[in-house]
Design a protein around this motif. Structure first.
Motif, PDB file in Angstrom:
ATOM      1  N   THR A 122      56.724  42.356  17.598  1.00 32.34           N
ATOM      2  CA  THR A 122      57.686  41.988  16.548  1.00 32.34           C
ATOM      3  C   THR A 122      58.987  42.755  16.727  1.00 32.34           C
ATOM      4  OG1 THR A 122      55.889  41.550  15.003  1.00 32.34           O
ATOM      5  CG2 THR A 122      58.062  41.897  14.049  1.00 32.34           C
ATOM      6  N   TYR A 123      58.872  44.023  17.082  1.00 33.77           N
ATOM      7  CA  TYR A 123      60.062  44.864  17.305  1.00 33.77           C
ATOM      8  C   TYR A 123      60.889  44.324  18.473  1.00 33.77           C
ATOM      9  CZ  TYR A 123      62.851  48.866  18.797  1.00 33.77           C
ATOM     10  OH  TYR A 123      63.880  49.682  19.187  1.00 33.77           O
ATOM     11  N   PHE A 124      60.223  43.980  19.577  1.00 37.58           N
ATOM     12  CA  PHE A 124      60.940  43.432  20.731  1.00 37.58           C
ATOM     13  C   PHE A 124      61.692  42.166  20.342  1.00 37.58           C
ATOM     14  CE2 PHE A 124      57.598  45.391  23.748  1.00 37.58           C
ATOM     15  CZ  PHE A 124      58.356  46.548  23.854  1.00 37.58           C
ATOM     16  N   SER A 125      61.058  41.338  19.554  1.00 34.30           N
ATOM     17  CA  SER A 125      61.650  40.065  19.180  1.00 34.30           C
ATOM     18  C   SER A 125      62.832  40.232  18.231  1.00 34.30           C
ATOM     19  CB  SER A 125      60.578  39.181  18.540  1.00 34.30           C
ATOM     20  OG  SER A 125      61.115  37.939  18.176  1.00 34.30           O
ATOM     21  N   LYS A 126      62.653  41.070  17.197  1.00 36.73           N
ATOM     22  CA  LYS A 126      63.675  41.178  16.156  1.00 36.73           C
ATOM     23  C   LYS A 126      64.793  42.164  16.496  1.00 36.73           C
ATOM     24  CE  LYS A 126      60.781  39.795  12.248  1.00 36.73           C
ATOM     25  NZ  LYS A 126      60.234  40.179  10.926  1.00 36.73           N
ATOM     26  N   SER A 127      64.456  43.274  17.128  1.00 35.04           N
ATOM     27  CA  SER A 127      65.440  44.333  17.344  1.00 35.04           C
ATOM     28  C   SER A 127      66.042  44.354  18.741  1.00 35.04           C
ATOM     29  CB  SER A 127      64.795  45.703  17.053  1.00 35.04           C
ATOM     30  OG  SER A 127      64.314  45.751  15.733  1.00 35.04           O
ATOM     31  N   ILE A 128      65.297  43.874  19.730  1.00 37.54           N
ATOM     32  CA  ILE A 128      65.772  43.949  21.113  1.00 37.54           C
ATOM     33  C   ILE A 128      66.283  42.598  21.600  1.00 37.54           C
ATOM     34  CG2 ILE A 128      65.120  44.624  23.472  1.00 37.54           C
ATOM     35  CD1 ILE A 128      65.157  46.903  21.472  1.00 37.54           C
ATOM     36  N   GLY A 129      65.913  41.537  20.934  1.00 36.22           N
ATOM     37  CA  GLY A 129      66.387  40.223  21.342  1.00 36.22           C
ATOM     38  C   GLY A 129      65.581  39.597  22.446  1.00 36.22           C
ATOM     39  N   ILE A 130      64.343  40.086  22.664  1.00 35.61           N
ATOM     40  CA  ILE A 130      63.453  39.489  23.654  1.00 35.61           C
ATOM     41  C   ILE A 130      62.614  38.428  22.949  1.00 35.61           C
ATOM     42  CG2 ILE A 130      61.586  39.904  25.295  1.00 35.61           C
ATOM     43  CD1 ILE A 130      62.573  42.772  25.554  1.00 35.61           C
ATOM     44  N   LYS A 131      62.689  37.203  23.392  1.00 34.05           N
ATOM     45  CA  LYS A 131      61.977  36.110  22.726  1.00 34.05           C
ATOM     46  C   LYS A 131      60.501  36.121  23.129  1.00 34.05           C
ATOM     47  CE  LYS A 131      66.191  33.312  22.799  1.00 34.05           C
ATOM     48  NZ  LYS A 131      66.851  32.110  23.386  1.00 34.05           N
ATOM     49  N   ILE A 132      59.631  36.423  22.156  1.00 33.08           N
ATOM     50  CA  ILE A 132      58.196  36.486  22.416  1.00 33.08           C
ATOM     51  C   ILE A 132      57.540  35.198  21.938  1.00 33.08           C
ATOM     52  CG2 ILE A 132      56.071  37.772  22.015  1.00 33.08           C
ATOM     53  CD1 ILE A 132      58.215  39.315  23.590  1.00 33.08           C
ATOM     54  N   ASN A 133      56.956  34.471  22.870  1.00 33.57           N
ATOM     55  CA  ASN A 133      56.299  33.207  22.557  1.00 33.57           C
ATOM     56  C   ASN A 133      54.871  33.431  22.077  1.00 33.57           C
ATOM     57  OD1 ASN A 133      56.241  30.284  22.550  1.00 33.57           O
ATOM     58  ND2 ASN A 133      54.898  30.426  24.334  1.00 33.57           N
ATOM     59  N   SER A 134      54.170  34.383  22.728  1.00 35.33           N
ATOM     60  CA  SER A 134      52.785  34.685  22.354  1.00 35.33           C
ATOM     61  C   SER A 134      52.447  36.095  22.830  1.00 35.33           C
ATOM     62  CB  SER A 134      51.822  33.672  22.971  1.00 35.33           C
ATOM     63  OG  SER A 134      51.803  33.813  24.388  1.00 35.33           O
TER      64      SER A 134
ATOM     65  N   PHE B  26      72.337  36.269  38.381  1.00 35.56           N
ATOM     66  CA  PHE B  26      71.453  35.970  37.252  1.00 35.56           C
ATOM     67  C   PHE B  26      72.041  34.912  36.326  1.00 35.56           C
ATOM     68  CE2 PHE B  26      69.382  39.733  38.746  1.00 35.56           C
ATOM     69  CZ  PHE B  26      68.058  39.623  38.314  1.00 35.56           C
ATOM     70  N   GLN B  27      73.270  34.479  36.651  1.00 38.59           N
ATOM     71  CA  GLN B  27      73.846  33.366  35.886  1.00 38.59           C
ATOM     72  C   GLN B  27      73.026  32.098  36.114  1.00 38.59           C
ATOM     73  OE1 GLN B  27      76.309  33.616  33.800  1.00 38.59           O
ATOM     74  NE2 GLN B  27      77.106  35.644  34.273  1.00 38.59           N
TER      75      GLN B  27
ATOM     76  N   PHE C 200      68.214  43.147  29.385  1.00 40.84           N
ATOM     77  CA  PHE C 200      67.961  41.716  29.166  1.00 40.84           C
ATOM     78  C   PHE C 200      69.246  40.943  28.887  1.00 40.84           C
ATOM     79  CE2 PHE C 200      63.645  42.809  29.353  1.00 40.84           C
ATOM     80  CZ  PHE C 200      62.878  41.644  29.355  1.00 40.84           C
ATOM     81  N   LYS C 201      70.181  41.582  28.199  1.00 39.66           N
ATOM     82  CA  LYS C 201      71.453  40.914  27.910  1.00 39.66           C
ATOM     83  C   LYS C 201      72.292  40.787  29.178  1.00 39.66           C
ATOM     84  CE  LYS C 201      75.574  41.193  24.981  1.00 39.66           C
ATOM     85  NZ  LYS C 201      76.287  41.966  23.937  1.00 39.66           N
ATOM     86  N   THR C 202      72.361  41.865  29.958  1.00 44.69           N
ATOM     87  CA  THR C 202      73.184  41.872  31.171  1.00 44.69           C
ATOM     88  C   THR C 202      72.666  40.890  32.221  1.00 44.69           C
ATOM     89  OG1 THR C 202      73.743  44.200  30.791  1.00 44.69           O
ATOM     90  CG2 THR C 202      74.138  43.340  33.008  1.00 44.69           C
ATOM     91  N   LEU C 203      71.340  40.837  32.371  1.00 44.80           N
ATOM     92  CA  LEU C 203      70.728  39.966  33.387  1.00 44.80           C
ATOM     93  C   LEU C 203      70.410  38.565  32.845  1.00 44.80           C
ATOM     94  CD1 LEU C 203      68.283  42.469  35.148  1.00 44.80           C
ATOM     95  CD2 LEU C 203      70.641  41.902  35.757  1.00 44.80           C
ATOM     96  N   LYS C 204      70.856  38.285  31.637  1.00 46.01           N
ATOM     97  CA  LYS C 204      70.656  36.970  31.014  1.00 46.01           C
ATOM     98  C   LYS C 204      69.166  36.625  30.878  1.00 46.01           C
ATOM     99  CE  LYS C 204      75.151  36.426  31.449  1.00 46.01           C
ATOM    100  NZ  LYS C 204      76.043  36.642  30.290  1.00 46.01           N
ATOM    101  N   LEU C 205      68.328  37.632  30.808  1.00 48.73           N
ATOM    102  CA  LEU C 205      66.891  37.397  30.703  1.00 48.73           C
ATOM    103  C   LEU C 205      66.465  37.074  29.280  1.00 48.73           C
ATOM    104  CD1 LEU C 205      65.595  40.259  33.045  1.00 48.73           C
ATOM    105  CD2 LEU C 205      65.697  37.810  33.556  1.00 48.73           C
ATOM    106  N   ASN C 206      67.370  37.304  28.326  1.00 49.75           N
ATOM    107  CA  ASN C 206      67.024  37.019  26.937  1.00 49.75           C
ATOM    108  C   ASN C 206      67.146  35.528  26.589  1.00 49.75           C
ATOM    109  OD1 ASN C 206      69.772  36.903  27.082  1.00 49.75           O
ATOM    110  ND2 ASN C 206      70.156  38.577  25.626  1.00 49.75           N
ATOM    111  N   ARG C 207      67.451  34.692  27.576  1.00 55.30           N
ATOM    112  CA  ARG C 207      67.481  33.243  27.316  1.00 55.30           C
ATOM    113  C   ARG C 207      66.104  32.616  27.515  1.00 55.30           C
ATOM    114  NH1 ARG C 207      70.656  31.060  32.761  1.00 55.30           N
ATOM    115  NH2 ARG C 207      69.965  32.761  34.113  1.00 55.30           N
TER     116      ARG C 207
END
Length: 504
Positions: free
Chosen positions: A194-206, A59-60, A173-180
């Motif tokens: 909003t919770y996913f974006s702010k607290s979990i680090g998942i970037k939500i575009n829409s 996943f790198q 998401f952090k381990t698999l580098k999916l949060n990039r």
């Protein structure tokens, strides 16, 4: 320990070629996220070749092409839907989301075992029996209940319904580098996005809605989410609800009840995340099919006093009361009365929907034989702590007894309380000092929201302010509250307060 297992699917009926990953969460994650089984399933489809992705290290490299649209669906388990239950549309959402990702060519579908909003499949079965058939776990018919009412009935009002968290997702998401990557979230819960974006680090575009199939069996679920959870319903979904309701001879009880709530709230100015014109059209259809009366049509309430106000309850002790009087935040204890409140949970009473309906009897402290004031009070929550209150005085105790007799099958609570009418300083609000039990005393503040909040700021200079759920709202009443109501002891204590601060 390796917590990720990889499997390359070749003939998935929804995805075709895809990468299946199963993650085993830690004990801490299972507990934190209220997981019902120790596995989380992920299906990943990409326009890139994933055939060489065999370990975490792979996943790198880029899983998805740069700057491309990536769909993401995070779904909680609904096992009954998977086995054909049409009460909700979870299964339809699951299949539709999978197909949408496949059409887009790439995305991630995550299945989390959080059945019954983290309360288990056992709980979910009991909740649905209450919602759909109105029967509790003992086999007793108690009337159909909405999601929140069923939760309070089964879990108690102290326990929150939604126990889900997503700590495990943050690790995945952090381990698999999916949060990039940035994702287009499939769903209609903007708070969760909003919770996913702010607290979990998942970037939500829409965020965009699931394309769902609406049936007569799940129409009530859509309306419940709109009414109870402030979910968004699109114009197309509202039109589909209208066509579904139009096509049947008799509407489900749950749909009728919810549409009554929604109609009232629209009349009082509440904004829903839906097209109001289409919503009114659905309400009108319901009325034409069911030929039911609304609360405004009740002869008894037609001549009632109706007003809108902000209400909140502040827990307070004897020392706090003394400090507020000492510092002239409270000026005068005008009167003291003993009240008996009888709360009713009405599914149908000539068209009255299930809101807070109560009979209040007020007595002089030294004479409990005959009430000095009798009222019927109907309370409609709007938003936050704003309410519409309709109240009417009843002329005689005999009439109240007749009303009580007519409602005897619907009574759910009796609550005694001592009430002081207090004069506040420099604000135009109503302040009531109430004593419910040996341990609970409150200040009930009512009026315009800005005036109430201004008064709370004045109070905060001298006492700790703790806002609590209104004990006189039948949805929040503690079942054992009146057990701590000892007449002789409490009446003596409240009388002392009255004599100390009354300026007759």
């Amino acid at each position: 320990m390796n917590r990720f297992a990889f499997y390359h699917m070749h003939k998935n009926i929804y995805f075709g070629e895809c990468l299946c990953i199963v993650y085993t969460p830690t004990i801490e994650e299972i507990k934190s996220d209220a997981l019902q089984s120790p596995y989380i399933l992920m299906l990943i489809k990409s326009k890139n070749d994933l055939s060489r992705v065999r370990t975490i290290n792979n996943f790198q490299s880029n899983i998805f092409p740069p700057n491309s649209n990536i769909l993401l669906r995070i779904s909680s388990e609904c096992l009954l839907g998977a086995f054909g239950d049409t009460h909700c549309d979870c299964e339809s959402q699951r299949v539709t989301s999978l197909r949408e990702i496949n059409i887009a060519g790439q995305g991630i579908y995550i299945h989390i075992p959080q059945e019954g909003q983290g309360n288990s499949l056992f709980y979910k079965n009991q909740e649905l029996e209450l919602q759909v058939n109105g029967v509790d776990p003992s086999g007793k018919y108690v009337g159909e209940k909405n999601i929140q009412e069923a939760s309070e009935y089964l879990l108690g009002e102290k326990n929150r319904l939604d126990k889900r968290n997503y700590k495990s997702l943050a690790h995945i998401f952090k381990t698999l580098k999916l949060n990039r990557y940035k994702y287009d979230l499939i769903g209609n819960n903007y708070e969760k996005a909003t919770y996913f974006s702010k607290s979990i680090g998942i970037k939500i575009n829409s965020v965009h809605n699931v394309k769902r199939v609406i049936t007569i069996e799940n129409a009530g679920e859509y309306l419940a989410k709109l009414y109870m959870k402030d979910f968004e319903i699109t114009d197309q979904e509202l039109q589909n609800i209208y066509y579904v309701l139009f096509s049947v001879k008799e509407l489900p009880t749950r749909v009728v009840s919810l549409l009554k709530y929604i109609k009232e709230d629209i009349a009082y100015g509440k904004q829903f995340r839906a097209n109001e014109k289409l919503l009114r059209k659905i309400v009108a259809l319901c009325q034409s099919k069911q030929k039911v009366l609304d609360v405004q049509d009740l002869t008894l309430l037609k001549d009632s006093t109706s007003y809108t106000e902000y209400q909140t309850e502040i827990a307070i002790n004897k020392r706090g009361i003394d400090l507020l009087f000492k510092n002239q935040i409270l000026i005068n204890d005008e009167s003291l009365a003993y009240e008996e409140n009888y709360f009713y949970d009405l599914i149908y009473f000539r068209g009255v929907p299930t809101r807070s309906l109560k009979i209040r009897k007020s007595f002089r402290l030294m004479n409990r034989e005959h009430p000095i004031n009798l009222k019927l009070i109907y309370k409609v929550p709007l938003s936050g702590k704003n309410y519409v209150i309709k109240s009417i005085s009843i002329a005689s105790e005999e009439i109240v007894d007749l009303i009580s007799l007519a409602l005897k099958d619907f009574e759910i609570h009796f609550l005694p309380v001592f009430t002081h009418n207090i004069t506040p300083a420099n604000v135009n609000i109503t302040v009531l000092l109430k004593r419910y039990s040996d341990k609970l005393r409150t200040l009930s503040l009512m009026g315009k929201e800005n005036e109430v909040k201004k008064f709370i700021q004045l109070m905060r200079r001298y006492v700790k302010v703790e806002e609590i759920d209104d004990p006189t709202n039948h949805r929040y009443i503690k079942q054992n509250l009146s057990l701590g109501f000892q007449w002789n002891k409490l009446s003596a204590e409240e009388l002392k307060i009255f004599k100390k601060y009354h300026k007759g």
